[in-house]
Scaffold this active site. Sequence first.
Site, PDB file in Angstrom:
ATOM      1  CB  CYS A 120      -0.916   0.022   1.317  1.00  0.00           C
ATOM      2  SG  CYS A 120      -2.130  -1.455   1.090  1.00  0.00           S
ATOM      3  CG  HIS A 310      -2.533   3.958   2.027  1.00  0.00           C
ATOM      4  ND1 HIS A 310      -3.235   3.520   0.707  1.00  0.00           N
ATOM      5  CD2 HIS A 310      -2.553   2.850   2.962  1.00  0.00           C
ATOM      6  CE1 HIS A 310      -3.709   2.209   0.730  1.00  0.00           C
ATOM      7  NE2 HIS A 310      -3.415   1.680   2.351  1.00  0.00           N
ATOM      8  CG  ASN A 340      -6.571  -0.101   1.826  1.00  0.00           C
ATOM      9  OD1 ASN A 340      -6.009   0.037   0.714  1.00  0.00           O
ATOM     10  ND2 ASN A 340      -5.933  -0.610   2.890  1.00  0.00           N
TER      11      ASN A 340
HETATM   12  N1  COA Z   1     -18.062  -5.739  11.731  1.00  0.00           N
HETATM   13  C1  COA Z   1     -18.193  -6.050  12.834  1.00  0.00           C
HETATM   14  N2  COA Z   1     -17.619  -6.162  13.817  1.00  0.00           N
HETATM   15  C2  COA Z   1     -16.128  -6.553  13.579  1.00  0.00           C
HETATM   16  C3  COA Z   1     -16.014  -6.479  12.186  1.00  0.00           C
HETATM   17  C4  COA Z   1     -16.753  -6.020  11.156  1.00  0.00           C
HETATM   18  N3  COA Z   1     -16.800  -5.742   9.915  1.00  0.00           N
HETATM   19  N4  COA Z   1     -14.439  -6.657  11.980  1.00  0.00           N
HETATM   20  C5  COA Z   1     -14.031  -7.110  13.443  1.00  0.00           C
HETATM   21  N5  COA Z   1     -15.334  -6.936  14.161  1.00  0.00           N
HETATM   22  C6  COA Z   1     -15.426  -7.259  15.420  1.00  0.00           C
HETATM   23  C7  COA Z   1     -14.064  -8.228  15.994  1.00  0.00           C
HETATM   24  O1  COA Z   1     -14.374  -9.477  16.018  1.00  0.00           O
HETATM   25  C8  COA Z   1     -14.172  -7.694  17.504  1.00  0.00           C
HETATM   26  O2  COA Z   1     -14.957  -8.469  18.160  1.00  0.00           O
HETATM   27  P1  COA Z   1     -14.845  -8.807  19.636  1.00  0.00           P
HETATM   28  O3  COA Z   1     -14.573  -7.870  20.398  1.00  0.00           O
HETATM   29  O4  COA Z   1     -16.177  -9.588  19.858  1.00  0.00           O
HETATM   30  O5  COA Z   1     -13.526  -9.901  19.568  1.00  0.00           O
HETATM   31  C9  COA Z   1     -14.398  -6.210  17.636  1.00  0.00           C
HETATM   32  O6  COA Z   1     -15.005  -5.927  16.318  1.00  0.00           O
HETATM   33  C10 COA Z   1     -13.147  -5.345  17.615  1.00  0.00           C
HETATM   34  O7  COA Z   1     -12.210  -5.772  16.868  1.00  0.00           O
HETATM   35  P2  COA Z   1     -10.814  -4.849  16.658  1.00  0.00           P
HETATM   36  O8  COA Z   1      -9.845  -5.712  15.532  1.00  0.00           O
HETATM   37  O9  COA Z   1     -10.462  -4.743  17.847  1.00  0.00           O
HETATM   38  O10 COA Z   1     -11.493  -3.441  16.036  1.00  0.00           O
HETATM   39  P3  COA Z   1     -10.592  -2.259  15.558  1.00  0.00           P
HETATM   40  O11 COA Z   1     -11.332  -1.150  16.196  1.00  0.00           O
HETATM   41  O12 COA Z   1      -9.410  -2.318  15.762  1.00  0.00           O
HETATM   42  O13 COA Z   1     -11.031  -1.991  14.091  1.00  0.00           O
HETATM   43  C11 COA Z   1     -10.003  -2.370  11.899  1.00  0.00           C
HETATM   44  C12 COA Z   1     -10.684  -3.133  13.202  1.00  0.00           C
HETATM   45  C13 COA Z   1      -9.695  -3.488  10.892  1.00  0.00           C
HETATM   46  C14 COA Z   1     -10.941  -1.394  11.359  1.00  0.00           C
HETATM   47  C15 COA Z   1      -8.519  -1.628  12.327  1.00  0.00           C
HETATM   48  O14 COA Z   1      -7.874  -2.370  13.338  1.00  0.00           O
HETATM   49  C16 COA Z   1      -7.949  -1.239  11.187  1.00  0.00           C
HETATM   50  O15 COA Z   1      -8.240  -0.291  10.495  1.00  0.00           O
HETATM   51  N6  COA Z   1      -6.723  -1.714  11.138  1.00  0.00           N
HETATM   52  C17 COA Z   1      -5.877  -1.188  10.262  1.00  0.00           C
HETATM   53  C18 COA Z   1      -6.147  -1.807   8.851  1.00  0.00           C
HETATM   54  C19 COA Z   1      -5.495  -1.203   7.609  1.00  0.00           C
HETATM   55  O16 COA Z   1      -5.567   0.063   7.563  1.00  0.00           O
HETATM   56  N7  COA Z   1      -5.233  -2.243   6.767  1.00  0.00           N
HETATM   57  C20 COA Z   1      -4.252  -1.780   5.500  1.00  0.00           C
HETATM   58  C21 COA Z   1      -3.080  -1.205   6.017  1.00  0.00           C
HETATM   59  S1  COA Z   1      -2.395  -0.677   4.312  1.00  0.00           S
END
Ligand code: COA
Length: 383
Positions: A120, A310, A340
């Site tokens: 990315c 990004h 993304n």
């Molecule tokens: N819908 C609903 N719930 C979801 C979900 C979705 N699409 N995806 C995950 N969850 C749940 C998880 O299972 C977790 O449930 P639990 O508490 O019962 O275990 C809860 O939501 C929290 O998950 P978590 O991973 O802690 O959420 P978060 O606040 O970190 O948000 C992302 C998740 C992926 C949005 C975030 O971590 C993120 O943006 N990370 C970077 C990703 C990125 O940019 N990647 C590309 C880089 S180039």
Amino acid sequence: MGCKIIGCGKALPERVVTNDELAGLVDTSDEWIVTRTGIRERRVAVGETATDLGATAARRALGTEAGGWREAEGAVDPTSIDLVVCMTISGDTVVPSQAAMIKAALGLPNAVAFDVNAACAGCVYGMEVVTQMLEMSAIDQRAAAAEGRPPRSNPMRRALVVGAERLTRLVDWTDRATCVLFGDGAGAVVLDWREDEPGVLSSFLKNTDDPEGVLTVANAFDMTTFPFGGAIEAAGEHSVAAATLNDGTAAALDAPEACPEGYEGALNPYINMQGQAVFKFASNAMAEAALAVLDRAGMGIDEVKCIVPHQANERIIKYAAKKLGIGLDRFQVSLASVGNTSASSVLMALADAYQGGRIEPGDAVMLVGFGGGLTAGALLYRA
Ligand code: COA
């Protein structure tokens, strides 16, 4: 002397996939996705290839098709393009390169073409590679003229830089933690070497090892044709599993026990991500890269007109903005409608910024990227 962006464009697939539509596929909701990411919908290429998207974005940047931003009236002469570089992790073919496919689709008879994979952060890495090549070529041409000899390398004065992704082919549509994040699209810019423009003011690239594999996509090559046995033959068993998986059969998830150590990831050829670890890396990496280019250029953040980051997650951009002590309004944020798009995202957002009138000649503009690898980087230039 430096590189000037003289055209930019983007292209999106037709098919819109809303958050509500995804909520019918996995256990998620529009509210969760918008709150955690800022994404409302994305495009999925069901009828387009990465070549289609990349070539369309490029035509708009070149001015041979309407819909892009151009510095001046009229289209760029296709014979004047010396170089095509494409940043991608989801090109249509491994060979030819995605850049070569786009060059062929456009008909650019004098260009050489190759790909850059920096996940990315691809846009920033690709722009760095191309601007450095054009600069080295200018130095070589000047020395050659002074010494009365031919240039030592291909003279390069004008380049097409494209980010083209059909990323959703790498998405596991049963994994709610990742399938809500990604989309398809392409962005392109035409870079012209100018003796009277400052061009790139500073740049910064960084690679941090990823031993935990917080962001990976395994290669799913089928190696079963290798005839000599041994370790690679064992690897062939897992490759069959991966290939089957690519055919869409869930049975392949029951991986053969014979999968050799170190090849386990290949059983899952989709985007694998530990969201929180990536979030932490990304928000720190963005601020670090931004501060590094400011430092190298001897400039303050207030001198930068527009930051084009990004487009992974609005929360990551907000976090970086806070660390830099500036408001979100200083950033081009385009992710709500596209998600993304990996190596395409910065050039797509840049096209939005130029077309929206946010960037004018003489403005300082910063591109910032981060991604798998773990890669990070920034590039500061004068428009
Ligand atoms: N819908 C609903 N719930 C979801 C979900 C979705 N699409 N995806 C995950 N969850 C749940 C998880 O299972 C977790 O449930 P639990 O508490 O019962 O275990 C809860 O939501 C929290 O998950 P978590 O991973 O802690 O959420 P978060 O606040 O970190 O948000 C992302 C998740 C992926 C949005 C975030 O971590 C993120 O943006 N990370 C970077 C990703 C990125 O940019 N990647 C590309 C880089 S180039």
